[in-house]
Write a protein that holds these residues in place. Structure first.
Motif, PDB file in Angstrom:
ATOM      1  N   THR A  51      -1.128   8.942  -4.776  1.00  0.00           N
ATOM      2  CA  THR A  51      -2.454   9.002  -4.177  1.00  0.00           C
ATOM      3  C   THR A  51      -2.321   9.187  -2.673  1.00  0.00           C
ATOM      4  O   THR A  51      -1.253   8.972  -2.094  1.00  0.00           O
ATOM      5  N   THR A  52      -3.411   9.578  -2.048  1.00  0.00           N
ATOM      6  CA  THR A  52      -3.380   9.796  -0.606  1.00  0.00           C
ATOM      7  C   THR A  52      -3.742   8.515   0.128  1.00  0.00           C
ATOM      8  O   THR A  52      -4.501   7.690  -0.372  1.00  0.00           O
ATOM      9  N   TYR A  53      -3.195   8.377   1.309  1.00  0.00           N
ATOM     10  CA  TYR A  53      -3.503   7.259   2.191  1.00  0.00           C
ATOM     11  C   TYR A  53      -4.487   7.772   3.235  1.00  0.00           C
ATOM     12  O   TYR A  53      -4.239   8.795   3.880  1.00  0.00           O
ATOM     13  N   LEU A  54      -5.615   7.102   3.394  1.00  0.00           N
ATOM     14  CA  LEU A  54      -6.690   7.493   4.310  1.00  0.00           C
ATOM     15  C   LEU A  54      -7.219   8.893   3.998  1.00  0.00           C
ATOM     16  O   LEU A  54      -7.673   9.613   4.876  1.00  0.00           O
ATOM     17  N   ASN A  55      -7.142   9.294   2.748  1.00  0.00           N
ATOM     18  CA  ASN A  55      -7.571  10.611   2.279  1.00  0.00           C
ATOM     19  C   ASN A  55      -6.883  11.739   3.038  1.00  0.00           C
ATOM     20  O   ASN A  55      -7.403  12.856   3.088  1.00  0.00           O
ATOM     21  N   SER A  56      -5.720  11.496   3.632  1.00  0.00           N
ATOM     22  CA  SER A  56      -5.067  12.496   4.466  1.00  0.00           C
ATOM     23  C   SER A  56      -3.559  12.583   4.303  1.00  0.00           C
ATOM     24  O   SER A  56      -2.980  13.637   4.568  1.00  0.00           O
ATOM     25  N   PHE A  57      -2.900  11.498   3.911  1.00  0.00           N
ATOM     26  CA  PHE A  57      -1.440  11.475   3.922  1.00  0.00           C
ATOM     27  C   PHE A  57      -0.875  11.169   2.542  1.00  0.00           C
ATOM     28  O   PHE A  57      -1.380  10.294   1.842  1.00  0.00           O
ATOM     29  N   THR A  62       0.834  -1.201   0.000  1.00  0.00           N
ATOM     30  CA  THR A  62       0.000   0.000   0.000  1.00  0.00           C
ATOM     31  C   THR A  62       0.865   1.245   0.000  1.00  0.00           C
ATOM     32  O   THR A  62       0.581   2.209  -0.711  1.00  0.00           O
ATOM     33  N   LEU A  63       1.939   1.225   0.770  1.00  0.00           N
ATOM     34  CA  LEU A  63       2.870   2.352   0.793  1.00  0.00           C
ATOM     35  C   LEU A  63       3.482   2.574  -0.576  1.00  0.00           C
ATOM     36  O   LEU A  63       3.528   3.707  -1.080  1.00  0.00           O
TER      37      LEU A  63
END
Length: 158
Positions: free
Chosen positions: A55-61, A46-47
Motif C-alpha cells: 500500500t502507499t504511504y500518504l497516498n504518495s510513497f 507502518t513501514l
C-alpha cells in the motif's frame, strides 16, 4: 570493535529500502529500515505494513526492499529535497484526512483587543487555543445569554 568494522557488519545485515512514487519512479534509497524510519519520521510498524501489503504511504510513497548490491547503482540526490517532499505530503494529507466534515466554525471575539479575534475551523481548535475543555466550550456556545469566557472572549458559531 572499530567503527569501520561495525559499519561493515551493519551494512551486511540490513536491508536497503527503496522509496518510489505512485508511478514507480525511484525517489530515494535508504541503507536500512532504521534509517528510513528515523529520517522520514514514519513508525516502523507502518513501514512494515506498507511493505507487506504493497500500500502507499500518504497516498504518495511505496516502499520496496532491494538487495544491498544494487544500492550503489542509484544516483545520490539531496536528502533535504526528499524530506521536504515528505513533509509537504504529510501536511497536505493530515489537513484533509482528519478534519470532520460536520465541524462547526467558531468565532472567538476578543473584547479588549479586537486584533486577537479569529475564526476557528472547529470547536476542538478553539478549545485548544483557549485552553478550555470542549464540554465547557459547548456549554458556552449553546447558552443563549451573553456570557463571556474569562470575561474577555465572546464565542459564537459561524
Amino acid at each position: 570493535m572499530k567503527r569501520e568494522t561495525y559499519k561493515k557488519f551493519v551494512s551486511q545485515r540490513s536491508h536497503a529500502i527503496a522509496v518510489c512514487g505512485t508511478t514507480n519512479e525511484l525517489l530515494w534509497v535508504f541503507e536500512s529500515k532504521q534509517q528510513c524510519t528515523t529520517l522520514m519520521g514514519i513508525h516502523h510498524s507502518t513501514l512494515m505494513k506498507c511493505m507487506k501489503t504493497n500500500t502507499t504511504y500518504l497516498n504518495s510513497f511505496k516502499f520496496k526492499i532491494i538487495s544491498s548490491n544494487n544500492l550503489l547503482l542509484y544516483k545520490e540526490k539531496e536528502i533535504s529535497v526528499f524530506l521536504n517532499l515528505v513533509k509537504q505530503k504529510r501536511s497536505h494529507f493530515e489537513s484533509y484526512k482528519y478534519r470532520n466534515k460536520k465541524a462547526q466554525k467558531v468565532y472567538a471575539q476578543h473584547i479588549i483587543n479586537p486584533l486577537l479575534s479569529q475564526v476557528f475551523e472547529s470547536q476542538r481548535d478553539c478549545a485548544k487555543f483557549l485552553k478550555v475543555d470542549r464540554g465547557t466550550l459547548r456549554k458556552l456556545l449553546n447558552n443563549t445569554e451573553e456570557k463571556c469566557f474569562r470575561k474577555v472572549w465572546k464565542l459564537r458559531i459561524v
